[in-house]
Design a protein around this motif. Structure first.
Motif, PDB file in Angstrom:
ATOM      1  N   PRO A  86      23.218  -5.618  21.576  1.00  0.00           N
ATOM      2  CA  PRO A  86      22.265  -4.761  20.859  1.00  0.00           C
ATOM      3  C   PRO A  86      22.720  -3.304  20.931  1.00  0.00           C
ATOM      4  O   PRO A  86      23.386  -2.903  21.888  1.00  0.00           O
ATOM      5  N   ALA A  87      22.373  -2.519  19.931  1.00  0.00           N
ATOM      6  CA  ALA A  87      22.802  -1.122  19.871  1.00  0.00           C
ATOM      7  C   ALA A  87      21.619  -0.220  19.549  1.00  0.00           C
ATOM      8  O   ALA A  87      20.640  -0.648  18.941  1.00  0.00           O
ATOM      9  N   LEU A  88      21.735   1.029  19.950  1.00  0.00           N
ATOM     10  CA  LEU A  88      20.691   2.026  19.751  1.00  0.00           C
ATOM     11  C   LEU A  88      21.350   3.335  19.366  1.00  0.00           C
ATOM     12  O   LEU A  88      22.390   3.702  19.917  1.00  0.00           O
ATOM     13  N   VAL A  89      20.759   4.057  18.417  1.00  0.00           N
ATOM     14  CA  VAL A  89      21.193   5.412  18.094  1.00  0.00           C
ATOM     15  C   VAL A  89      19.955   6.309  18.089  1.00  0.00           C
ATOM     16  O   VAL A  89      18.935   5.981  17.496  1.00  0.00           O
ATOM     17  N   ARG A  90      20.050   7.410  18.827  1.00  0.00           N
ATOM     18  CA  ARG A  90      18.993   8.426  18.900  1.00  0.00           C
ATOM     19  C   ARG A  90      19.572   9.752  18.433  1.00  0.00           C
ATOM     20  O   ARG A  90      20.776   9.939  18.442  1.00  0.00           O
ATOM     21  N   PHE A  91      18.677  10.670  18.111  1.00  0.00           N
ATOM     22  CA  PHE A  91      19.101  11.944  17.576  1.00  0.00           C
ATOM     23  C   PHE A  91      18.448  13.085  18.346  1.00  0.00           C
ATOM     24  O   PHE A  91      17.544  12.869  19.148  1.00  0.00           O
ATOM     25  N   THR A  92      18.891  14.309  18.071  1.00  0.00           N
ATOM     26  CA  THR A  92      18.368  15.479  18.758  1.00  0.00           C
ATOM     27  C   THR A  92      16.850  15.572  18.600  1.00  0.00           C
ATOM     28  O   THR A  92      16.120  15.766  19.559  1.00  0.00           O
ATOM     29  N   GLU A  93      16.384  15.452  17.368  1.00  0.00           N
ATOM     30  CA  GLU A  93      14.941  15.440  17.095  1.00  0.00           C
ATOM     31  C   GLU A  93      14.462  14.006  17.332  1.00  0.00           C
ATOM     32  O   GLU A  93      14.941  13.081  16.683  1.00  0.00           O
ATOM     33  N   PRO A  94      13.529  13.805  18.235  1.00  0.00           N
ATOM     34  CA  PRO A  94      13.205  12.427  18.651  1.00  0.00           C
ATOM     35  C   PRO A  94      12.247  11.660  17.741  1.00  0.00           C
ATOM     36  O   PRO A  94      11.696  10.654  18.151  1.00  0.00           O
ATOM     37  N   ASN A  95      12.067  12.073  16.505  1.00  0.00           N
ATOM     38  CA  ASN A  95      11.101  11.368  15.665  1.00  0.00           C
ATOM     39  C   ASN A  95      11.688  10.180  14.905  1.00  0.00           C
ATOM     40  O   ASN A  95      10.970   9.492  14.193  1.00  0.00           O
ATOM     41  N   ALA A  97      14.758   6.936  15.434  1.00  0.00           N
ATOM     42  CA  ALA A  97      15.822   6.239  16.167  1.00  0.00           C
ATOM     43  C   ALA A  97      16.012   4.887  15.499  1.00  0.00           C
ATOM     44  O   ALA A  97      15.122   4.398  14.802  1.00  0.00           O
ATOM     45  N   LEU A  98      17.171   4.287  15.707  1.00  0.00           N
ATOM     46  CA  LEU A  98      17.438   2.964  15.145  1.00  0.00           C
ATOM     47  C   LEU A  98      18.023   2.065  16.223  1.00  0.00           C
ATOM     48  O   LEU A  98      18.834   2.512  17.025  1.00  0.00           O
ATOM     49  N   ARG A  99      17.603   0.822  16.193  1.00  0.00           N
ATOM     50  CA  ARG A  99      18.121  -0.216  17.084  1.00  0.00           C
ATOM     51  C   ARG A  99      18.602  -1.363  16.211  1.00  0.00           C
ATOM     52  O   ARG A  99      18.064  -1.598  15.134  1.00  0.00           O
ATOM     53  N   SER A 100      19.576  -2.079  16.718  1.00  0.00           N
ATOM     54  CA  SER A 100      19.998  -3.279  15.996  1.00  0.00           C
ATOM     55  C   SER A 100      20.357  -4.368  16.983  1.00  0.00           C
ATOM     56  O   SER A 100      20.719  -4.096  18.125  1.00  0.00           O
ATOM     57  N   ARG A 101      20.228  -5.585  16.506  1.00  0.00           N
ATOM     58  CA  ARG A 101      20.711  -6.734  17.266  1.00  0.00           C
ATOM     59  C   ARG A 101      21.075  -7.817  16.272  1.00  0.00           C
ATOM     60  O   ARG A 101      20.420  -8.004  15.244  1.00  0.00           O
ATOM     61  N   VAL A 102      22.155  -8.512  16.596  1.00  0.00           N
ATOM     62  CA  VAL A 102      22.622  -9.590  15.737  1.00  0.00           C
ATOM     63  C   VAL A 102      21.726 -10.799  15.955  1.00  0.00           C
ATOM     64  O   VAL A 102      21.467 -11.198  17.092  1.00  0.00           O
ATOM     65  N   LEU A 103      21.235 -11.375  14.871  1.00  0.00           N
ATOM     66  CA  LEU A 103      20.414 -12.581  14.940  1.00  0.00           C
ATOM     67  C   LEU A 103      21.292 -13.834  14.875  1.00  0.00           C
ATOM     68  O   LEU A 103      21.094 -14.793  15.599  1.00  0.00           O
TER      69      LEU A 103
END
Length: 177
Positions: A86-95, A97-103
């Protein structure tokens, strides 16, 4: 870009301009990295049960917006195998974010997390609230979305070059630059 889920949920994200009305710091070369590179991001979202909301807010810096396209491509590539972490990307402004996981091979779950100013209007707004919009998508659809995103972002180059190392949103570390 638009990403549509198998169940009817969708999210549209699009940069619509640089953030207006931001005063430069007293010494633009002295420290407030990125004050000049915030992008207004237009969001239009729909849940699987048909609830919708939209807004625009300075959610991403130019560099982060460009990196998001690469991250989306990377997640589509990861979905070609069935054992990607699974992966996560966050940004400077915390409003946002995206997560992913392979099904399974070529299918993944993309979770777009909204918080703060980006929350749907029907949610209560404690400072820790997060609304996860869950999208089930194909790797091909994610590649198409990443390409749309890159095209949108090409209209917004950084307005100036910073002399400070930029934060890499994929690793949340500073990189030389």
């Amino acid at each position: 870009m638009e990403i549509r889920s198998d169940d009817g949920a969708r999210v549209r994200l699009r940069p619509v301009g640089y953030q207006p009305g931001i005063d430069p710091p007293d010494d633009p070369d002295g420290g407030a990295t990125g004050w000049h590179d915030w992008l207004l991001i237009e969001v239009d979202a729909r849940t699987a049960d048909g609830q919708t909301w939209s807004h625009h807010y300075p959610s991403l810096m130019v560099e982060e917006a460009r990196a998001l396209g690469g991250w989306l491509h990377g997640q589509a590539t990861a979905a070609l195998g069935a054992n990607a972490a699974p992966a996560l990307v966050r940004f400077t402004e915390p409003n946002l974010a995206l997560r992913s996981r392979v099904l399974r091979r070529r299918r993944l779950e993309l979770i777009v997390e909204f918080s703060a100013e980006s929350l749907p209007p029907w949610m209560r707004r404690p400072s820790t609230a997060i609304y996860p919009l869950i999208l089930t998508v194909s790797a091909d659809a994610l590649v198409a979305a990443a390409e749309q995103w890159a095209e949108h972002c090409s209209a917004y180059p950084p307005r100036t070059q910073s002399r400070f190392p930029a934060r890499d949103p994929m690793t949340d570390r500073r990189r030389a630059g």
